[in-house]
Design a protein around this motif. Sequence first.
Motif, PDB file in Angstrom:
ATOM      1  N   HIS A 256     -61.525   3.295 -19.847  1.00  0.00           N
ATOM      2  CA  HIS A 256     -62.318   3.892 -18.761  1.00  0.00           C
ATOM      3  C   HIS A 256     -62.967   5.204 -19.200  1.00  0.00           C
ATOM      4  O   HIS A 256     -64.080   5.529 -18.773  1.00  0.00           O
ATOM      5  N   LEU A 257     -62.308   5.956 -20.090  1.00  0.00           N
ATOM      6  CA  LEU A 257     -62.888   7.201 -20.586  1.00  0.00           C
ATOM      7  C   LEU A 257     -63.994   6.921 -21.610  1.00  0.00           C
ATOM      8  O   LEU A 257     -64.988   7.643 -21.664  1.00  0.00           O
ATOM      9  N   ALA A 258     -63.829   5.867 -22.396  1.00  0.00           N
ATOM     10  CA  ALA A 258     -64.873   5.464 -23.336  1.00  0.00           C
ATOM     11  C   ALA A 258     -66.133   5.049 -22.570  1.00  0.00           C
ATOM     12  O   ALA A 258     -67.248   5.428 -22.927  1.00  0.00           O
ATOM     13  N   GLN A 259     -65.939   4.292 -21.509  1.00  0.00           N
ATOM     14  CA  GLN A 259     -67.073   3.853 -20.690  1.00  0.00           C
ATOM     15  C   GLN A 259     -67.755   5.036 -20.015  1.00  0.00           C
ATOM     16  O   GLN A 259     -68.986   5.117 -19.986  1.00  0.00           O
ATOM     17  N   LYS A 260     -66.962   5.961 -19.497  1.00  0.00           N
ATOM     18  CA  LYS A 260     -67.524   7.136 -18.832  1.00  0.00           C
ATOM     19  C   LYS A 260     -68.322   8.004 -19.814  1.00  0.00           C
ATOM     20  O   LYS A 260     -69.399   8.490 -19.495  1.00  0.00           O
ATOM     21  N   SER A 261     -67.810   8.174 -21.022  1.00  0.00           N
ATOM     22  CA  SER A 261     -68.451   9.018 -22.027  1.00  0.00           C
ATOM     23  C   SER A 261     -69.751   8.407 -22.557  1.00  0.00           C
ATOM     24  O   SER A 261     -70.723   9.108 -22.784  1.00  0.00           O
ATOM     25  N   THR A 262     -69.740   7.076 -22.733  1.00  0.00           N
ATOM     26  CA  THR A 262     -70.893   6.422 -23.359  1.00  0.00           C
ATOM     27  C   THR A 262     -71.930   5.904 -22.365  1.00  0.00           C
ATOM     28  O   THR A 262     -73.098   5.772 -22.701  1.00  0.00           O
ATOM     29  N   GLY A 263     -71.488   5.550 -21.172  1.00  0.00           N
ATOM     30  CA  GLY A 263     -72.373   4.899 -20.217  1.00  0.00           C
ATOM     31  C   GLY A 263     -72.450   3.395 -20.430  1.00  0.00           C
ATOM     32  O   GLY A 263     -73.220   2.703 -19.766  1.00  0.00           O
ATOM     33  N   TYR A 264     -71.660   2.875 -21.354  1.00  0.00           N
ATOM     34  CA  TYR A 264     -71.633   1.447 -21.659  1.00  0.00           C
ATOM     35  C   TYR A 264     -70.277   0.851 -21.297  1.00  0.00           C
ATOM     36  O   TYR A 264     -69.267   1.538 -21.316  1.00  0.00           O
ATOM     37  N   LEU A 265     -70.254  -0.467 -21.026  1.00  0.00           N
ATOM     38  CA  LEU A 265     -69.009  -1.173 -20.769  1.00  0.00           C
ATOM     39  C   LEU A 265     -68.314  -1.518 -22.081  1.00  0.00           C
ATOM     40  O   LEU A 265     -68.978  -1.840 -23.067  1.00  0.00           O
ATOM     41  N   VAL A 266     -66.983  -1.485 -22.082  1.00  0.00           N
ATOM     42  CA  VAL A 266     -66.215  -1.906 -23.248  1.00  0.00           C
ATOM     43  C   VAL A 266     -66.626  -3.338 -23.586  1.00  0.00           C
ATOM     44  O   VAL A 266     -66.789  -4.176 -22.706  1.00  0.00           O
TER      45      VAL A 266
ATOM     46  N   GLN B 266     -75.807   6.806 -26.500  1.00  0.00           N
ATOM     47  CA  GLN B 266     -74.661   7.097 -25.634  1.00  0.00           C
ATOM     48  C   GLN B 266     -74.978   8.269 -24.712  1.00  0.00           C
ATOM     49  O   GLN B 266     -75.722   9.174 -25.079  1.00  0.00           O
ATOM     50  N   LYS B 267     -74.378   8.240 -23.538  1.00  0.00           N
ATOM     51  CA  LYS B 267     -74.602   9.281 -22.537  1.00  0.00           C
ATOM     52  C   LYS B 267     -74.201  10.659 -23.053  1.00  0.00           C
ATOM     53  O   LYS B 267     -74.923  11.629 -22.902  1.00  0.00           O
ATOM     54  N   LYS B 268     -73.033  10.731 -23.688  1.00  0.00           N
ATOM     55  CA  LYS B 268     -72.545  11.995 -24.245  1.00  0.00           C
ATOM     56  C   LYS B 268     -72.606  11.900 -25.770  1.00  0.00           C
ATOM     57  O   LYS B 268     -72.091  10.953 -26.355  1.00  0.00           O
ATOM     58  N   LYS B 269     -73.230  12.856 -26.414  1.00  0.00           N
ATOM     59  CA  LYS B 269     -73.376  12.850 -27.870  1.00  0.00           C
ATOM     60  C   LYS B 269     -72.048  13.242 -28.529  1.00  0.00           C
ATOM     61  O   LYS B 269     -71.530  14.328 -28.306  1.00  0.00           O
ATOM     62  N   LEU B 270     -71.521  12.329 -29.337  1.00  0.00           N
ATOM     63  CA  LEU B 270     -70.277  12.579 -30.056  1.00  0.00           C
ATOM     64  C   LEU B 270     -70.524  12.479 -31.560  1.00  0.00           C
ATOM     65  O   LEU B 270     -71.445  11.780 -31.992  1.00  0.00           O
ATOM     66  N   ALA B 271     -69.689  13.149 -32.334  1.00  0.00           N
ATOM     67  CA  ALA B 271     -69.752  13.005 -33.789  1.00  0.00           C
ATOM     68  C   ALA B 271     -69.520  11.535 -34.108  1.00  0.00           C
ATOM     69  O   ALA B 271     -68.583  10.917 -33.598  1.00  0.00           O
TER      70      ALA B 271
ATOM     71  N   GLY C 180     -72.856  -9.336 -25.316  1.00  0.00           N
ATOM     72  CA  GLY C 180     -73.738 -10.452 -25.646  1.00  0.00           C
ATOM     73  C   GLY C 180     -75.043 -10.041 -26.303  1.00  0.00           C
ATOM     74  O   GLY C 180     -75.934 -10.862 -26.456  1.00  0.00           O
ATOM     75  N   LEU C 181     -75.159  -8.777 -26.706  1.00  0.00           N
ATOM     76  CA  LEU C 181     -76.384  -8.294 -27.343  1.00  0.00           C
ATOM     77  C   LEU C 181     -76.031  -7.497 -28.597  1.00  0.00           C
ATOM     78  O   LEU C 181     -75.294  -6.512 -28.522  1.00  0.00           O
ATOM     79  N   GLN C 182     -76.544  -7.938 -29.732  1.00  0.00           N
ATOM     80  CA  GLN C 182     -76.344  -7.227 -30.998  1.00  0.00           C
ATOM     81  C   GLN C 182     -77.686  -6.724 -31.505  1.00  0.00           C
ATOM     82  O   GLN C 182     -78.728  -7.339 -31.253  1.00  0.00           O
ATOM     83  N   LEU C 183     -77.649  -5.603 -32.205  1.00  0.00           N
ATOM     84  CA  LEU C 183     -78.826  -5.056 -32.869  1.00  0.00           C
ATOM     85  C   LEU C 183     -78.642  -5.202 -34.369  1.00  0.00           C
ATOM     86  O   LEU C 183     -77.560  -4.942 -34.892  1.00  0.00           O
ATOM     87  N   CYS C 184     -79.699  -5.604 -35.033  1.00  0.00           N
ATOM     88  CA  CYS C 184     -79.705  -5.698 -36.494  1.00  0.00           C
ATOM     89  C   CYS C 184     -80.634  -4.607 -37.002  1.00  0.00           C
ATOM     90  O   CYS C 184     -81.793  -4.524 -36.573  1.00  0.00           O
ATOM     91  N   LEU C 185     -80.113  -3.746 -37.891  1.00  0.00           N
ATOM     92  CA  LEU C 185     -80.928  -2.675 -38.445  1.00  0.00           C
ATOM     93  C   LEU C 185     -80.343  -2.213 -39.767  1.00  0.00           C
ATOM     94  O   LEU C 185     -79.200  -2.527 -40.096  1.00  0.00           O
ATOM     95  N   ALA C 186     -81.130  -1.470 -40.513  1.00  0.00           N
ATOM     96  CA  ALA C 186     -80.673  -0.935 -41.791  1.00  0.00           C
ATOM     97  C   ALA C 186     -79.638   0.156 -41.545  1.00  0.00           C
ATOM     98  O   ALA C 186     -79.766   0.931 -40.578  1.00  0.00           O
ATOM     99  N   PRO C 187     -78.605   0.235 -42.393  1.00  0.00           N
ATOM    100  CA  PRO C 187     -77.600   1.295 -42.215  1.00  0.00           C
ATOM    101  C   PRO C 187     -78.218   2.694 -42.150  1.00  0.00           C
ATOM    102  O   PRO C 187     -77.796   3.514 -41.334  1.00  0.00           O
ATOM    103  N   ARG C 188     -79.218   2.966 -42.971  1.00  0.00           N
ATOM    104  CA  ARG C 188     -79.847   4.298 -42.953  1.00  0.00           C
ATOM    105  C   ARG C 188     -80.517   4.568 -41.602  1.00  0.00           C
ATOM    106  O   ARG C 188     -80.555   5.702 -41.147  1.00  0.00           O
TER     107      ARG C 188
END
Length: 153
Positions: free
Chosen positions: A89-99, A107-112, A133-141
């Motif tokens: 519940h704290l992860a969801q609150k901090s990020t704005g996303y569901l587990v 993310q809602k709150k910027k974390l290291a 159900g949604l993945q993003l594909c991108l370069a690591p950089r």
Amino acid sequence: MTPAIRTLQQLNIQYETLEYPVKHDGDYGANAAQALGLNPAQVFKTLLVSVDLQSAPIAVALVPVTEQLNLKQFAKTLQVKKLQLAAPHLAQKSTGYLVGGISPIGQKKKLATYLDQSAKQFETIYVSGGQRGLQLCLAPRHLIQACQAQWLG
């Protein structure tokens, strides 16, 4: 459109979206790899950590779905005595996303944020797009750029 996709578009970062049917068994990353026929070592889970279950998350670690985060080593990186995975519940609150759909991007709150070194071996990697159900594909950089992340390990 999720905050993750909106952030990538604002930064003009190239990405691809992949959708898949969600299994609700708690192993979202491994299920994404299997459903999409991806190399699981290229699919990264987003883990939030805190110093205890009552505390807000203090950092984000991105590790392959095939691996476990070494909490002792990550605690040393963050210069704290002890870490544990953040309460859902704290992860969801901090990020704005569901587990199960927590993206490291937008993310809602910027974390290291720290990306496992193993990502360097791939041209592209996969992370949650900000919903189950949604993945993003991108370069690591590009992921490093979007999250202002550092390398872990």
